[in-house]
Design a protein around this motif. Structure first.
Motif, short mmCIF file in Angstrom:
data_model
loop_
_atom_site.label_atom_id
_atom_site.label_comp_id
_atom_site.label_asym_id
_atom_site.label_seq_id
_atom_site.Cartn_x
_atom_site.Cartn_y
_atom_site.Cartn_z
N TYR A 32 -25.58 -17.11 -57.88
CA TYR A 32 -25.61 -16.96 -56.44
C TYR A 32 -25.56 -15.47 -56.13
O TYR A 32 -24.85 -14.72 -56.80
N TYR A 36 -23.23 -7.72 -48.95
CA TYR A 36 -22.16 -7.44 -48.00
C TYR A 36 -22.39 -6.08 -47.39
O TYR A 36 -22.94 -5.18 -48.03
N LEU A 46 -20.05 -10.37 -44.83
CA LEU A 46 -21.23 -10.94 -45.46
C LEU A 46 -22.45 -10.71 -44.58
O LEU A 46 -22.43 -10.98 -43.37
N LYS A 49 -26.85 -14.41 -48.02
CA LYS A 49 -26.62 -14.91 -49.36
C LYS A 49 -27.74 -15.84 -49.79
O LYS A 49 -28.37 -16.50 -48.96
N LEU A 51 -28.27 -19.04 -52.26
CA LEU A 51 -27.62 -20.07 -53.07
C LEU A 51 -28.65 -20.91 -53.81
O LEU A 51 -28.51 -21.21 -54.99
N PHE A 90 -23.32 -3.50 -50.17
CA PHE A 90 -22.93 -3.91 -51.51
C PHE A 90 -23.65 -5.19 -51.90
O PHE A 90 -23.60 -6.18 -51.16
N PRO A 97 -21.22 -21.28 -61.33
CA PRO A 97 -20.01 -21.99 -60.93
C PRO A 97 -19.37 -22.81 -62.04
O PRO A 97 -18.15 -22.95 -62.08
N GLY A 101 -15.44 -22.00 -62.10
CA GLY A 101 -14.78 -22.95 -61.22
C GLY A 101 -14.50 -22.42 -59.84
O GLY A 101 -14.01 -23.14 -58.99
N PHE A 102 -14.75 -21.15 -59.61
CA PHE A 102 -14.56 -20.60 -58.28
C PHE A 102 -15.55 -19.45 -58.10
O PHE A 102 -16.24 -19.05 -59.03
N GLN A 103 -15.59 -18.93 -56.89
CA GLN A 103 -16.55 -17.87 -56.58
C GLN A 103 -15.97 -16.53 -57.02
O GLN A 103 -15.23 -15.90 -56.29
N LYS A 104 -16.34 -16.11 -58.22
CA LYS A 104 -15.87 -14.84 -58.75
C LYS A 104 -16.99 -13.82 -58.56
O LYS A 104 -17.98 -13.84 -59.28
N LEU A 105 -16.84 -12.96 -57.59
CA LEU A 105 -17.89 -12.01 -57.25
C LEU A 105 -17.82 -10.76 -58.12
O LEU A 105 -16.75 -10.22 -58.36
N PHE A 107 -19.47 -7.04 -58.01
CA PHE A 107 -20.13 -6.17 -57.04
C PHE A 107 -20.81 -4.99 -57.72
O PHE A 107 -20.39 -4.51 -58.78
N GLY A 108 -21.87 -4.51 -57.06
CA GLY A 108 -22.46 -3.24 -57.44
C GLY A 108 -21.64 -2.11 -56.83
O GLY A 108 -20.65 -2.34 -56.11
N THR A 109 -22.07 -0.89 -57.11
CA THR A 109 -21.31 0.28 -56.66
C THR A 109 -21.61 0.66 -55.21
O THR A 109 -20.98 1.57 -54.68
#
Lengths: 117, 115
Positions: A32, A36, A46, A49, A51, A90, A97, A101-105, A107-109
């Protein structure tokens, strides 16, 4: 592990010009994708996105991003920018998933978009 | 409704001191996240809470960092014996359930400066 690359740390552009902010991610599996935005002196919010479904996603303020699986990219574009678009953007990806099991984002710099008159 | 709030907004401390950073998530959100934003680097995941439990704390950089959440609401991130490299903006986010399709809502952050 996932990684996100935003090659441009800063993008200066004149008002009403088009802009593209680049984002590439590392994984070739289903992910996904998110953009941001952080306006000056404000928190992250946000923008849009991806999905599933249509590879082109749009925001309410005229930005759009296209998911390109073969190029593992999710570039952000706007055909005509405004002064008020000045902000830091960002790109983020979430691990599949089923892995976390969860939304672990991840990120870029970030890319700082500077719009001048 | 109210968004995610964090306090203090700024914290200046001396090396070696302990600090506590607070996060109030959006009411009803079961998932809570802490991130760190260092100069020139992206947002770095620290820890994830689901309710009062922390199923993923893999991003905590050292055992000087700890976090707790009580009542399924407020969370506190504690940094013991602060070091200069701990200087960063610490961001908290919450989401409704932690689902992969959720939207994370971010607070304004706490800027920590360690002298």
């Amino acid at each position: 592990a996932q990684s996100v690359t935003q090659l441009d740390s800063q993008v200066p552009v004149f008002e009403e010009a088009p802009v593209e902010l680049r984002c590439n991610y590392s994984s070739s599996v289903s992910v996904y994708l998110f953009w941001y935005v952080q306006y000056p002196n404000q928190g992250l919010q946000l923008l849009l996105k991806y999905l599933s479904g249509s590879t082109l996603v749009e925001s309410i303020n005229g930005f759009e991003a296209e998911f390109n699986k073969s190029q593992t990219s999710f570039h952000l574009r706007k055909p005509s920018v405004h002064i008020s678009d000045t902000a830091e953007y960002f790109c983020a990806v979430s691990d599949p998933p089923m892995n976390t099991g969860f939304q672990k984002l991840v990120f870029g710099t970030g890319t700082r978009l500077l719009v001048s008159p | 409704g109210a968004g995610v709030s964090q306090s203090p907004s700024n914290k200046v401390t001396e090396k070696g001191k302990d600090v506590e950073l607070r996060c109030d998530p959006i009411s009803g959100h079961t998932a809570l996240y802490w991130y760190r934003q260092s100069l020139g680097q992206g947002l770095e995941f620290l820890i994830y809470f689901q309710g009062n439990s922390a199923p993923d704390k893999s991003g905590l950089p050292s055992d000087r960092f700890s976090a707790e959440r009580t009542g399924g609401s407020v969370s506190t991130l504690t940094i013991q014996r602060t070091q200069q490299e701990d200087s960063a903006v610490y961001l908290c986010a919450s989401s409704y359930s932690g689902s992969s399709t959720d939207t994370q809502y971010f607070g304004p952050g706490t800027r920590l400066t360690v002298l």
